[in-house]
Scaffold this motif. Sequence first.
Motif, PDB file in Angstrom:
ATOM      1  N   TYR A  35       0.844  -1.352  -0.048  1.00  0.00           N
ATOM      2  CA  TYR A  35       0.004  -0.033  -0.008  1.00  0.00           C
ATOM      3  C   TYR A  35       0.795   1.400   0.019  1.00  0.00           C
ATOM      4  O   TYR A  35       0.494   2.186   0.730  1.00  0.00           O
ATOM      5  CB  TYR A  35      -1.149   0.085   1.349  1.00  0.00           C
ATOM      6  N   ARG A  39       3.944   4.925  -4.642  1.00  0.00           N
ATOM      7  CA  ARG A  39       3.401   4.405  -5.923  1.00  0.00           C
ATOM      8  C   ARG A  39       1.961   4.820  -6.337  1.00  0.00           C
ATOM      9  O   ARG A  39       1.968   4.935  -7.312  1.00  0.00           O
ATOM     10  CB  ARG A  39       3.788   2.943  -5.548  1.00  0.00           C
ATOM     11  N   GLN A  40       1.332   4.846  -5.281  1.00  0.00           N
ATOM     12  CA  GLN A  40      -0.092   5.196  -5.840  1.00  0.00           C
ATOM     13  C   GLN A  40      -0.249   6.590  -6.265  1.00  0.00           C
ATOM     14  O   GLN A  40      -1.055   6.859  -7.115  1.00  0.00           O
ATOM     15  CB  GLN A  40      -0.862   5.013  -4.603  1.00  0.00           C
ATOM     16  N   GLU A  41       0.688   7.335  -5.894  1.00  0.00           N
ATOM     17  CA  GLU A  41       0.613   8.782  -6.304  1.00  0.00           C
ATOM     18  C   GLU A  41       0.944   9.028  -7.749  1.00  0.00           C
ATOM     19  O   GLU A  41       0.865   9.674  -8.752  1.00  0.00           O
ATOM     20  CB  GLU A  41       1.492   9.637  -5.486  1.00  0.00           C
ATOM     21  N   LYS A  42       2.040   7.822  -8.154  1.00  0.00           N
ATOM     22  CA  LYS A  42       2.420   7.744  -9.560  1.00  0.00           C
ATOM     23  C   LYS A  42       1.504   6.732 -10.423  1.00  0.00           C
ATOM     24  O   LYS A  42       1.896   6.365 -11.615  1.00  0.00           O
ATOM     25  CB  LYS A  42       3.645   7.065  -9.371  1.00  0.00           C
ATOM     26  N   GLU A  43       0.212   6.663  -9.935  1.00  0.00           N
ATOM     27  CA  GLU A  43      -0.383   5.672 -10.698  1.00  0.00           C
ATOM     28  C   GLU A  43      -0.801   5.948 -12.138  1.00  0.00           C
ATOM     29  O   GLU A  43      -0.800   5.047 -12.921  1.00  0.00           O
ATOM     30  CB  GLU A  43      -1.842   5.794  -9.812  1.00  0.00           C
ATOM     31  N   PHE A  46       1.352   4.103 -14.659  1.00  0.00           N
ATOM     32  CA  PHE A  46       0.935   2.797 -15.077  1.00  0.00           C
ATOM     33  C   PHE A  46      -0.329   2.583 -15.834  1.00  0.00           C
ATOM     34  O   PHE A  46      -0.774   1.707 -15.915  1.00  0.00           O
ATOM     35  CB  PHE A  46       0.694   1.897 -13.605  1.00  0.00           C
ATOM     36  N   SER A  47      -0.778   3.742 -16.252  1.00  0.00           N
ATOM     37  CA  SER A  47      -1.654   3.689 -17.526  1.00  0.00           C
ATOM     38  C   SER A  47      -1.012   2.920 -18.828  1.00  0.00           C
ATOM     39  O   SER A  47      -2.097   2.408 -19.541  1.00  0.00           O
ATOM     40  CB  SER A  47      -2.045   5.141 -17.839  1.00  0.00           C
ATOM     41  N   MET A  52       4.048  -1.864 -15.692  1.00  0.00           N
ATOM     42  CA  MET A  52       3.408  -2.727 -14.799  1.00  0.00           C
ATOM     43  C   MET A  52       4.659  -3.713 -14.512  1.00  0.00           C
ATOM     44  O   MET A  52       4.755  -4.361 -13.440  1.00  0.00           O
ATOM     45  CB  MET A  52       2.144  -3.317 -15.239  1.00  0.00           C
ATOM     46  N   TYR A  55       5.930  -2.578 -11.379  1.00  0.00           N
ATOM     47  CA  TYR A  55       5.221  -1.879 -10.393  1.00  0.00           C
ATOM     48  C   TYR A  55       5.580  -2.187  -9.225  1.00  0.00           C
ATOM     49  O   TYR A  55       5.630  -1.432  -8.210  1.00  0.00           O
ATOM     50  CB  TYR A  55       3.678  -2.780 -10.775  1.00  0.00           C
ATOM     51  N   SER A  56       6.117  -3.388  -8.803  1.00  0.00           N
ATOM     52  CA  SER A  56       6.701  -3.821  -7.302  1.00  0.00           C
ATOM     53  C   SER A  56       7.702  -4.976  -7.654  1.00  0.00           C
ATOM     54  O   SER A  56       7.467  -5.686  -8.602  1.00  0.00           O
ATOM     55  CB  SER A  56       5.425  -4.129  -6.552  1.00  0.00           C
TER      56      SER A  56
END
Length: 503
Positions: A35, A39-43, A46-47, A52, A55-56
């Motif tokens: 979580y 990374r969520q701010e850079k979502e 990953f468009s 991806m 991604y992690s």
Amino acid sequence: MRFQNSILFICLWLISIVGYAQKDRGYFQRLNQQYDPVRQEKEVLFSNPAFMSGYSIYSFSDFDAGYGQHKKKTYLLQEGNQSKGIQVKGSSFKRLKNNSVLWGEVVYQDKQHKGVQWNSSLDLNYIGPYVLADSTKGTNKYESYAFMGGVAKQVSNWRFGAEMSYKAQMAHRDRDPRPKATTSDLKLKAGIAYNLYKDIEIGTFAELTSYKQSTDVKFFNQTGRASLYQMTGLGEYSFYFSNKTQDAHYNYNGIHTGVSIVSHEDIDFGLVGYFTHGKLDKQVSSQYDINRLENKQWSIDAFKGFTIGRHRLLAHVVFSFFKREGTDILYTNIDTNLDKLMERKAYKKSIDYSEFSVMYQWEGQRDFVSFKPFYIYQKEQESMLLLDRNQSFTYGVIGGMGEYRRMLSSKSVLTLSTSVQHRAIIQANNQLNTDLMKPSIGQWLESDYLLKSSNCISSNLSVRYDHQLASKLGLYTLVEYQQEKYSEFPVNQYMGVRLGITF
């Protein structure tokens, strides 16, 4: 569609695609990675599904079921004054051994929306303002299925990715008027990226969308029927087809494409530009095209990260412009033989959007902290081109989001999340001439205008507790509370609870 079948479907999907996804590592660190707010701010990056593959570095999965209830004292009439229902969701990201990754998500929702008025359709973001509407308040029973899956692979300096998603919805009422709306929304996406130098990459992607909606209204009581309006924007409606037709069919096709340049680690920088273009046709009586919409959107996202030891900063800016133009199609007013007479552009809407934010994050052995202040500037304009009828709103939004995670023991973690924002009206303009409309339509527009032109303070607080059941399995529960307070209006409240597992 049955809830029990949905549960079984999600469970089987997770087992078949993922299995146990986690590698052995500390439970607290695992949750921080799964979580990760940065990374969520850079979502937006990953468009492009090709990215991806980065991604992690870990695999993870999440499955939860929840219930929520939203009570509104102040609301837009087309959205209703209360909603409640359940959601079951499963999501997963899986790293494979050959520089490949798989990811997916499935969601089931079963909800009720009460007090809905002037809206017998779904997805106003696609079809607005061309809804099939009536003045009767009713309860819409809503159900939806959605799934998404993708694959990405890295080969030398190249990354490749593809993703598909599909969503089906159904909404209906049990009392007159009895609309039944069904939708299907299919998206296909493919992307590619190339490593130019060190970890600097360029990429591009394209996404195709095919969306359909059908709405039909029936009456069991043929006496005292409510009037049905084929709305065209800001209180206007088709004079000929309103009250003569009880259906509306929509077909939307669009493309969303973008380019990006990014450095993941060395300079931690990203620049993403994308463009969306879509067209929608509305048809009644299965043969007459009566409206067309054309949407265009241009957006730029840029972010820059800084890392000093355990401290991380991420500056993020977004600029976006959205334009929607509507066309009315007119026919000869002869019942026995309708012929197309002319087309004319009659509706226009635009949204200018800018956002500025800075995120701070710190991770220790037992504590994790993140905080993001932000400012949003937004200007909306809506007008009927052939009439002296328009309205506009300019907002300034300032707020902040924060999260604190604490490892209580080697097997238990507590997370507190909160946010607060204040939306201030910079300028509001209303030239609708409601005195010339039907009284009920004029009251609808005046009610919506009062809400849109009001300052609003909204806040959110959630508490989540995670407990490790086994080396690769965790259980969590989350309780959430939200409220909205518009100036001089009562408070809107939302409460929700979720129970889930991570693995």
